[in-house]
Design an enzyme around this catalytic site. Structure first.
Site, PDB file in Angstrom:
ATOM      1  N   GLY A  15       0.813  -1.219   0.000  1.00 52.42           N
ATOM      2  CA  GLY A  15       0.000   0.000   0.000  1.00 52.42           C
ATOM      3  C   GLY A  15       0.842   1.261   0.000  1.00 52.42           C
ATOM      4  O   GLY A  15       0.565   2.213  -0.740  1.00 52.42           O
ATOM      5  N   CYS A  42       4.164  -9.072   1.911  1.00 54.59           N
ATOM      6  CA  CYS A  42       3.904  -9.862   0.710  1.00 54.59           C
ATOM      7  C   CYS A  42       5.181 -10.260  -0.013  1.00 54.59           C
ATOM      8  O   CYS A  42       5.415 -11.432  -0.285  1.00 54.59           O
ATOM      9  CB  CYS A  42       3.000  -9.079  -0.230  1.00 54.59           C
ATOM     10  SG  CYS A  42       2.744  -9.901  -1.806  1.00 54.59           S
ATOM     11  N   LYS A  50       6.097 -17.567  -0.158  1.00 50.55           N
ATOM     12  CA  LYS A  50       5.200 -18.684   0.152  1.00 50.55           C
ATOM     13  C   LYS A  50       4.785 -19.420  -1.122  1.00 50.55           C
ATOM     14  O   LYS A  50       4.781 -20.649  -1.171  1.00 50.55           O
ATOM     15  CB  LYS A  50       3.956 -18.148   0.878  1.00 50.55           C
ATOM     16  CG  LYS A  50       2.881 -19.162   1.155  1.00 50.55           C
ATOM     17  CD  LYS A  50       1.662 -18.475   1.739  1.00 50.55           C
ATOM     18  CE  LYS A  50       0.992 -17.600   0.697  1.00 50.55           C
ATOM     19  NZ  LYS A  50      -0.135 -16.826   1.249  1.00 50.55           N
ATOM     20  N   GLY A 174      -5.364 -22.396  12.560  1.00 48.64           N
ATOM     21  CA  GLY A 174      -6.307 -23.007  11.625  1.00 48.64           C
ATOM     22  C   GLY A 174      -6.704 -22.090  10.494  1.00 48.64           C
ATOM     23  O   GLY A 174      -7.619 -22.390   9.734  1.00 48.64           O
ATOM     24  N   TYR A 176      -5.606 -19.513   7.013  1.00 51.44           N
ATOM     25  CA  TYR A 176      -5.012 -19.882   5.729  1.00 51.44           C
ATOM     26  C   TYR A 176      -3.494 -19.982   5.798  1.00 51.44           C
ATOM     27  O   TYR A 176      -2.899 -20.827   5.127  1.00 51.44           O
ATOM     28  CB  TYR A 176      -5.480 -18.932   4.613  1.00 51.44           C
ATOM     29  CG  TYR A 176      -4.894 -17.540   4.654  1.00 51.44           C
ATOM     30  CD1 TYR A 176      -3.737 -17.234   3.949  1.00 51.44           C
ATOM     31  CD2 TYR A 176      -5.513 -16.513   5.370  1.00 51.44           C
ATOM     32  CE1 TYR A 176      -3.194 -15.962   3.971  1.00 51.44           C
ATOM     33  CE2 TYR A 176      -4.981 -15.242   5.389  1.00 51.44           C
ATOM     34  CZ  TYR A 176      -3.822 -14.963   4.689  1.00 51.44           C
ATOM     35  OH  TYR A 176      -3.283 -13.710   4.721  1.00 51.44           O
ATOM     36  N   GLU A 180      -1.653 -23.358   4.734  1.00 50.95           N
ATOM     37  CA  GLU A 180      -0.723 -23.309   3.604  1.00 50.95           C
ATOM     38  C   GLU A 180       0.633 -23.897   3.977  1.00 50.95           C
ATOM     39  O   GLU A 180       1.191 -24.720   3.239  1.00 50.95           O
ATOM     40  CB  GLU A 180      -0.550 -21.856   3.134  1.00 50.95           C
ATOM     41  CG  GLU A 180      -1.759 -21.330   2.372  1.00 50.95           C
ATOM     42  CD  GLU A 180      -1.656 -19.862   2.039  1.00 50.95           C
ATOM     43  OE1 GLU A 180      -2.273 -19.443   1.048  1.00 50.95           O
ATOM     44  OE2 GLU A 180      -0.982 -19.107   2.776  1.00 50.95           O
ATOM     45  N   GLY A 260      -2.747 -15.701  13.791  1.00 53.03           N
ATOM     46  CA  GLY A 260      -3.273 -14.376  13.511  1.00 53.03           C
ATOM     47  C   GLY A 260      -2.197 -13.312  13.419  1.00 53.03           C
ATOM     48  O   GLY A 260      -1.071 -13.511  13.872  1.00 53.03           O
ATOM     49  N   GLU A 439     -14.529 -25.986 -16.822  1.00 49.89           N
ATOM     50  CA  GLU A 439     -15.800 -26.099 -17.553  1.00 49.89           C
ATOM     51  C   GLU A 439     -16.936 -26.582 -16.638  1.00 49.89           C
ATOM     52  O   GLU A 439     -18.108 -26.373 -16.940  1.00 49.89           O
ATOM     53  CB  GLU A 439     -15.652 -27.023 -18.754  1.00 49.89           C
ATOM     54  CG  GLU A 439     -15.523 -28.486 -18.410  1.00 49.89           C
ATOM     55  CD  GLU A 439     -15.492 -29.394 -19.630  1.00 49.89           C
ATOM     56  OE1 GLU A 439     -16.323 -29.189 -20.554  1.00 49.89           O
ATOM     57  OE2 GLU A 439     -14.646 -30.306 -19.664  1.00 49.89           O
TER      58      GLU A 439
END
Length: 450
Positions: A15, A42, A50, A174, A176, A180, A260, A439
């Site tokens: 940002g 990031c 990652k 628990g 993401y 991951e 977190g 599809e």
């Protein structure tokens, strides 16, 4: 009053860099302060490294899959040090690009820790700078609960450079990030235990997605233990003994907490100007990202709206248009697509089934689970799940969810259609690309019975 800068940005993450670049290109005099590597979470310890490690982990599965296609793959070993070194080189390259982007835009990069002195003054390493506007964008930071042995815990900040490679790895959480890294290290060859205090991983995601991915992770070899908590961690020789509330003791080579992230507001001098914070320590802002102090703005993870890189950059574009442009740009937080790079991947956009029932009332659910064509020969037992949620009254597709190979890539394209208001009839009238997994989203005809 004359100020040294039109805009002073605290933090050169996604940002902050976007805001400083585009403000400078709009003719503003801009400075951006950063004490660490450029690009924020990031680029340095998040999405980019990652995803690189996720690619590395996928090769293990690909080698096994190759046999069904007639390939003979010999002995294979992971050189962890080579992976770390190559990743570090790529991140250094990206840092150089960010440095050039800032400087080439005309913004000034100031190295050091910045803190707010008053509504128009920032101090960096003892030197003060004045600005018409101040933007606070330092991002977030992993938060670890107090547990006996906390000093032995690593977070996602340190996981990329673990030394040596953990043959036995315990991950707590628990969300993401936890899921991951459980998938990644399991794929790289570690024995992974994933400990989560809740009933099911990925709280906030669609229930079908949560169950499907947890089943796939367990099938792949992750030791997933839900409704379980760590009570203490002890170092014994070169390893760690982790005591669980179930009474079990797990012996591992490393313990990572992914429980977190908190807005990074400490040491920024926010109290000096009385900036209002929320319950989680996030900076409170209005629709234009302005704090309760008229000259000070904030965006990205420090505001704790949606902790996603493209959201921070999108917010930056809106803010700079508001401050130095025509003020016409808007950002909607509805139908923001996201991916989770577990193995297999998750892609999702729009409402979960539970959210959709609450918001729209009557909904129609379409769901398909199948073994991908690739795995008919590979022998791999991984299964793909696809799900559509349709508002019955308008026929609009209000939720799309997938677990399977390339789910993120597939979801990105469908997100455009959903954002544009596509109906189930639009999906049905679109010809699928055969044979692809994607599809399936345009060939689902039979709704799930209530």
């Amino acid at each position: 009053m004359e100020y040294q800068y039109d805009l002073f940005v605290i933090g050169a993450g996604s940002g902050g860099v976007r805001a400083s670049r585009f403000a400078a290109q709009a003719g503003a005099k801009v400075a951006v302060a950063e004490t660490k590597d450029l690009g924020g979470t990031c680029v340095n310890v998040g999405c980019i490294p990652k995803k690189l490690y996720s690619y590395a982990a996928q090769f293990n599965e690909a080698f096994s899959d190759a046999a069904g296609y007639g390939w003979s793959v010999g002995e294979r070993t992971l050189d962890w040090d080579t992976l770390k070194k190559n990743r570090a080189q790529e991140i250094a390259r990206l840092n150089g690009i960010y440095d050039n982007l800032i400087k080439n835009s005309g913004a000034e990069l100031i190295r050091g820790w910045a803190s707010i002195v008053d509504a128009n003054t920032v101090e960096v390493d003892g030197k003060q700078y004045t600005a018409k506007y101040i933007l606070v964008a330092p991002g977030g930071w992993p938060s670890v609960p107090d547990v006996p042995g906390k000093e032995f815990i690593i977070t996602s900040n340190e996981v990329f450079d673990l030394d040596p490679f953990p043959k036995r790895f315990l991950i707590v959480g628990g969300g993401y990030i936890a899921c991951e890294f459980a998938s990644i290290f399991n794929g790289l060859g570690s024995e992974v235990a994933l400990i989560y205090r809740g009933e099911q991983v990925l709280r906030g995601f669609d229930q079908d997605i949560r169950k499907h991915i947890s089943d796939e992770m367990v099938k792949a070899g992750v030791d997933l233990r839900v409704q379980t908590e760590v009570t203490s961690i002890q170092k014994v020789g070169d390893c760690y003994q982790v005591q669980l509330n179930s009474g079990d003791t797990v012996e591992v080579d490393a313990v990572m907490y992914a429980t977190g992230r908190s807005p990074r507001t400490e040491g920024l001098g926010l109290k000096n100007v009385g900036i209002e914070l929320g319950e989680r320590g996030e900076i409170k802002v209005d629709k234009n990202y302005r704090t309760n102090v008229a000259s000070i703005y904030a965006l990205g993870d420090v505001t704790d709206r949606l902790q996603l890189t493209p959201v921070a950059t999108g917010e930056a574009m809106v803010l700079i248009d508001h401050l130095f442009g025509e003020g016409k740009r808007k950002l909607s937080y509805d139908y923001i697509p996201t991916a989770v790079f577990t193995h297999p991947n998750i892609g999702t956009v729009g409402y979960t089934e539970e959210e959709a029932r609450q918001k729209f009332g009557e909904v129609v659910i379409y769901r398909s689970e199948f073994r991908g064509l690739k795995h008919t020969l590979s022998g791999n037992t991984a299964r793909t799940l696809m799900k559509l949620i349709v508002d019955k009254a308008s026929d609009k597709v209000v939720g799309l969810h997938m677990v399977g190979d390339d789910a993120g890539e597939i979801t990105q394209g469908f997100a455009v259609a959903i954002k544009a208001g596509a109906t189930k009839a639009d999906f049905d009238s679109t010809i699928g690309i055969h044979p692809t997994a994607a599809e399936e989203f345009v060939t689902m005809r039979q709704p799930v019975s209530e």
